[in-house]
Design an enzyme around this catalytic site. Structure first.
Site, PDB file in Angstrom:
ATOM      1  N   LYS A   1     -48.310  -8.487  18.433  1.00  0.00           N
ATOM      2  CA  LYS A   1     -48.986  -7.911  17.496  1.00  0.00           C
ATOM      3  C   LYS A   1     -49.092  -8.841  15.960  1.00  0.00           C
ATOM      4  O   LYS A   1     -50.078  -9.165  15.551  1.00  0.00           O
ATOM      5  CB  LYS A   1     -48.929  -6.402  16.974  1.00  0.00           C
ATOM      6  CG  LYS A   1     -49.693  -5.937  16.014  1.00  0.00           C
ATOM      7  CD  LYS A   1     -49.945  -4.360  16.419  1.00  0.00           C
ATOM      8  CE  LYS A   1     -48.827  -3.547  16.021  1.00  0.00           C
ATOM      9  NZ  LYS A   1     -48.821  -3.043  14.596  1.00  0.00           N
TER      10      LYS A   1
ATOM     11  N   ARG B   1     -51.634 -13.127  12.606  1.00  0.00           N
ATOM     12  CA  ARG B   1     -51.589 -14.355  11.809  1.00  0.00           C
ATOM     13  C   ARG B   1     -52.147 -15.329  12.169  1.00  0.00           C
ATOM     14  O   ARG B   1     -52.689 -16.195  11.648  1.00  0.00           O
ATOM     15  CB  ARG B   1     -49.815 -14.696  11.624  1.00  0.00           C
ATOM     16  CG  ARG B   1     -49.349 -13.538  10.665  1.00  0.00           C
ATOM     17  CD  ARG B   1     -47.826 -13.613  10.897  1.00  0.00           C
ATOM     18  NE  ARG B   1     -47.011 -12.954  10.066  1.00  0.00           N
ATOM     19  CZ  ARG B   1     -46.569 -11.633   9.984  1.00  0.00           C
ATOM     20  NH1 ARG B   1     -47.082 -11.094  11.183  1.00  0.00           N
ATOM     21  NH2 ARG B   1     -45.792 -10.933   9.052  1.00  0.00           N
TER      22      ARG B   1
ATOM     23  N   SER C   1     -39.153  -6.732   3.899  1.00  0.00           N
ATOM     24  CA  SER C   1     -40.515  -6.389   4.633  1.00  0.00           C
ATOM     25  C   SER C   1     -41.062  -7.761   4.589  1.00  0.00           C
ATOM     26  O   SER C   1     -41.486  -8.433   3.668  1.00  0.00           O
ATOM     27  CB  SER C   1     -41.633  -5.428   3.471  1.00  0.00           C
ATOM     28  OG  SER C   1     -42.665  -5.631   4.090  1.00  0.00           O
TER      29      SER C   1
ATOM     30  N   GLN D   1     -43.985  -8.043   5.744  1.00  0.00           N
ATOM     31  CA  GLN D   1     -45.509  -7.914   5.269  1.00  0.00           C
ATOM     32  C   GLN D   1     -45.670  -8.304   3.659  1.00  0.00           C
ATOM     33  O   GLN D   1     -46.388  -8.977   3.446  1.00  0.00           O
ATOM     34  CB  GLN D   1     -45.898  -6.567   5.492  1.00  0.00           C
ATOM     35  CG  GLN D   1     -45.999  -6.145   6.867  1.00  0.00           C
ATOM     36  CD  GLN D   1     -46.558  -4.735   7.277  1.00  0.00           C
ATOM     37  OE1 GLN D   1     -46.819  -3.900   6.354  1.00  0.00           O
ATOM     38  NE2 GLN D   1     -46.625  -4.414   8.631  1.00  0.00           N
TER      39      GLN D   1
ATOM     40  N   ASP E   1     -39.269  -1.750  14.304  1.00  0.00           N
ATOM     41  CA  ASP E   1     -40.432  -1.200  15.085  1.00  0.00           C
ATOM     42  C   ASP E   1     -39.845  -0.403  16.307  1.00  0.00           C
ATOM     43  O   ASP E   1     -40.485   0.211  17.200  1.00  0.00           O
ATOM     44  CB  ASP E   1     -41.327  -2.201  15.436  1.00  0.00           C
ATOM     45  CG  ASP E   1     -42.240  -2.570  14.210  1.00  0.00           C
ATOM     46  OD1 ASP E   1     -42.284  -1.945  13.116  1.00  0.00           O
ATOM     47  OD2 ASP E   1     -42.570  -3.823  14.331  1.00  0.00           O
TER      48      ASP E   1
ATOM     49  N   LYS F   1     -43.703   4.355   7.883  1.00  0.00           N
ATOM     50  CA  LYS F   1     -44.706   3.593   8.980  1.00  0.00           C
ATOM     51  C   LYS F   1     -45.697   4.411   9.419  1.00  0.00           C
ATOM     52  O   LYS F   1     -46.080   5.321   8.513  1.00  0.00           O
ATOM     53  CB  LYS F   1     -43.595   3.308  10.319  1.00  0.00           C
ATOM     54  CG  LYS F   1     -42.561   2.409  10.041  1.00  0.00           C
ATOM     55  CD  LYS F   1     -42.938   1.026   9.710  1.00  0.00           C
ATOM     56  CE  LYS F   1     -41.633  -0.065   9.430  1.00  0.00           C
ATOM     57  NZ  LYS F   1     -42.204  -1.352   9.000  1.00  0.00           N
TER      58      LYS F   1
HETATM   59  C1  S3P Z   1     -44.705  -6.728  10.487  1.00  0.00           C
HETATM   60  C2  S3P Z   1     -43.599  -6.227   9.754  1.00  0.00           C
HETATM   61  C3  S3P Z   1     -42.885  -5.012   9.699  1.00  0.00           C
HETATM   62  C4  S3P Z   1     -43.317  -4.155  11.018  1.00  0.00           C
HETATM   63  C5  S3P Z   1     -44.437  -4.365  11.211  1.00  0.00           C
HETATM   64  C6  S3P Z   1     -45.236  -5.701  11.580  1.00  0.00           C
HETATM   65  C7  S3P Z   1     -45.290  -7.979  10.300  1.00  0.00           C
HETATM   66  O1  S3P Z   1     -43.392  -4.073   8.626  1.00  0.00           O
HETATM   67  O2  S3P Z   1     -42.811  -3.054  10.804  1.00  0.00           O
HETATM   68  O3  S3P Z   1     -44.972  -3.701  12.616  1.00  0.00           O
HETATM   69  O4  S3P Z   1     -46.217  -8.273  11.189  1.00  0.00           O
HETATM   70  O5  S3P Z   1     -45.118  -8.536   9.276  1.00  0.00           O
HETATM   71  P1  S3P Z   1     -42.837  -4.291   7.329  1.00  0.00           P
HETATM   72  O6  S3P Z   1     -42.881  -5.704   6.550  1.00  0.00           O
HETATM   73  O7  S3P Z   1     -43.281  -3.300   6.401  1.00  0.00           O
HETATM   74  O8  S3P Z   1     -41.501  -4.047   7.582  1.00  0.00           O
END
Ligand code: S3P
Length: 435
Positions: free
Chosen positions: A21, A26, A167, A169, A315, A342
């Protein structure tokens, strides 16, 4: 949509779980911003990643689907996106919304990012604050909640940012804004997180320096089209790693699973618990380490999950809760407060569900203590969280009687045809009889 998961005999066979995913999101984003045409193979046909593709189509990017799990993206270049005609719906996807916030902060046009009921409750201040420090103008609902209204035409400047929470993200949002910023953008992290943004920016030809704990780039370069091969998602493989470990007689081979070291904390944790998981034919595929994972049943025992592993398995905790529930002895999880923000509050949802099934769980603000035992049948609520729903399916397989799992529709966000694959491996999961 409710499911029933019933006790099953051993899991067998070879399984190909769908594409990663994080990488699929990306791949669409970078291919869209690149110059030229990129092919994405192994794209996850989940609702989350399809929402991201649909958003780029609304931003004027032509994306073809020659066949399932393939996309051909005709990139428009860093400054080629067109203003959308309304709010951009990220669905259930935190990754989609947070990365897009960084990317859209650098555009000349205004945009609005919205999401479903779950995403609308997730904290966005963690991206708004660093992006504002770069000069972005982003408004949210009170409390830093979506929708996000992003003003275009901001003059962004690079920052040196230390992540207050682990994180990927947030790191990625800052780096994506950094593509459009004057000067250098650096992100530092005390607990290194998945580095797909860094790796993929490099693969698309952007000059970037990175090592665990630090990434740095400057604005004003170009992305060049490149083909992306998406490995199977470790997080989707996780449910089968746990199920096959728990059910006596099981022997499963999971094909070509992505083993980025920032994702495989569950492998380490399960091995500490006594799991029998082997990596076969380890190889490189599209810049990522992949291997076939061979899993056999083993007798698991409880552990104290090393806190250092937490970001590498963030996750996978719902699946680990189930492994711990069936293991001999006690498992302690600490340092995982992020689980509470989450797709659901995963500590509360998993603790409540396992208690329904007869397992003693003591909750802590940042984790839980799970006392392994014999699971009984019953009814549990996944709270619309895809990973909790699939974890409860695994619980049903090892329970003494069927488990009814409420609210499973969101499994389609990350794992379309989970039930088909699960049944093919020997699990007994089906839509629940209407009441
Ligand atoms: C992800 C980062 C994680 C993860 C999410 C996917 C990503 O989140 O839990 O399922 O693709 O960068 P966080 O950045 O909030 O930890």
């Amino acid at each position: 949509m409710d499911w029933t998961s019933s006790p099953a005999s051993a899991l067998h066979g070879e399984l190909a779980v769908p594409g990663d995913k994080s990488i699929s999101h990306r791949a669409i984003m970078f291919a869209a911003l690149a110059e030229g045409t990129s092919r994405v193979d192994g794209f996850l046909e989940g609702e989350d990643t399809r929402a991201t593709a649909a958003i780029f189509a609304r931003l004027g990017v032509r994306i073809e689907t020659p066949s399932a799990s393939r996309r051909v993206v005709h990139g428009v270049g860093l400054h080629g996106l067109a203003a959308p005609d309304g709010a951009l719906d990220c669905g259930n996807a935190g990754t989609g919304m947070r990365l897009l916030a960084g990317l859209l902060a650098g555009q000349r046009f205004d945009s609005v990012l919205s999401g479903d009921a779950s995403l609308s409750k997730r904290p966005m201040r963690r991206v708004i604050e660093p992006l504002a420090a770069m000069g972005a103008r982003i408004e949210s609902e009170p409390g830093g909640l979506p929708p996000l209204r992003i003003r275009g035409g901001s003059d962004l400047r690079g920052i040196d940012y230390e992540l207050p929470v682990a994180s990927a993200q947030v790191k990625s949002a800052v780096l994506l804004a950094g593509l459009y910023a004057h000067g250098e953008t650096a992100v530092r992290e005390a607990h290194p997180t998945r580095d797909y943004t860094e790796r993929m920016l490099a693969a698309f030809g952007w000059p970037i320096r990175f090592e665990p704990g630090r990434a740095q780039l400057s604005g004003g370069h170009r992305l060049r089209a490149t083909d992306v091969v998406v490995p199977a998602d470790f997080s989707s493989a996780a449910f089968f790693l746990v199920a096959a470990s728990l059910v006596p007689g099981s022997h499963v081979l999971l094909r070509a699973v992505g083993l980025n070291p920032r994702r495989t904390g569950l492998l380490d944790a399960l091995r500490l618990m006594g799991a029998d998981i082997r990596e076969l034919d380890a190889r490189e595929q599209g810049g990522e380490r992949v291997a076939d994972l061979e899993v056999r049943h083993a007798n698991l025992h409880g552990i104290e999950v090393p806190v250092a592993l937490v970001p590498d398995m963030i996750d996978e905790f719902p699946a680990l809760f189930v492994a711990a529930a069936a293991a001999k002895g006690t498992t302690t999880i600490r340092g995982a407060a992020e689980l509470r923000v989450k797709e659901s509050d995963r500590i509360a949802v998993m603790a409540r569900g396992l208690r329904e099934l007869g397992i003693a769980v003591d909750e802590a603000p940042d984790g839980a203590v799970i006392h392994g035992g014999r699971l009984r049948g019953g009814e549990v609520d996944s709270a619309g969280d895809h990973r909790c729903a699939m974890s409860f399916v695994v619980a049903g397989v090892i329970a003494a009687a069927p488990v009814r799992i409420l609210d499973c529709a969101n499994v389609a966000t990350s794992f379309p045809d989970f039930t088909g694959l699960a049944r093919g491996s020997g699990l007994d999961v089906a839509p629940a009889a209407p009441r």
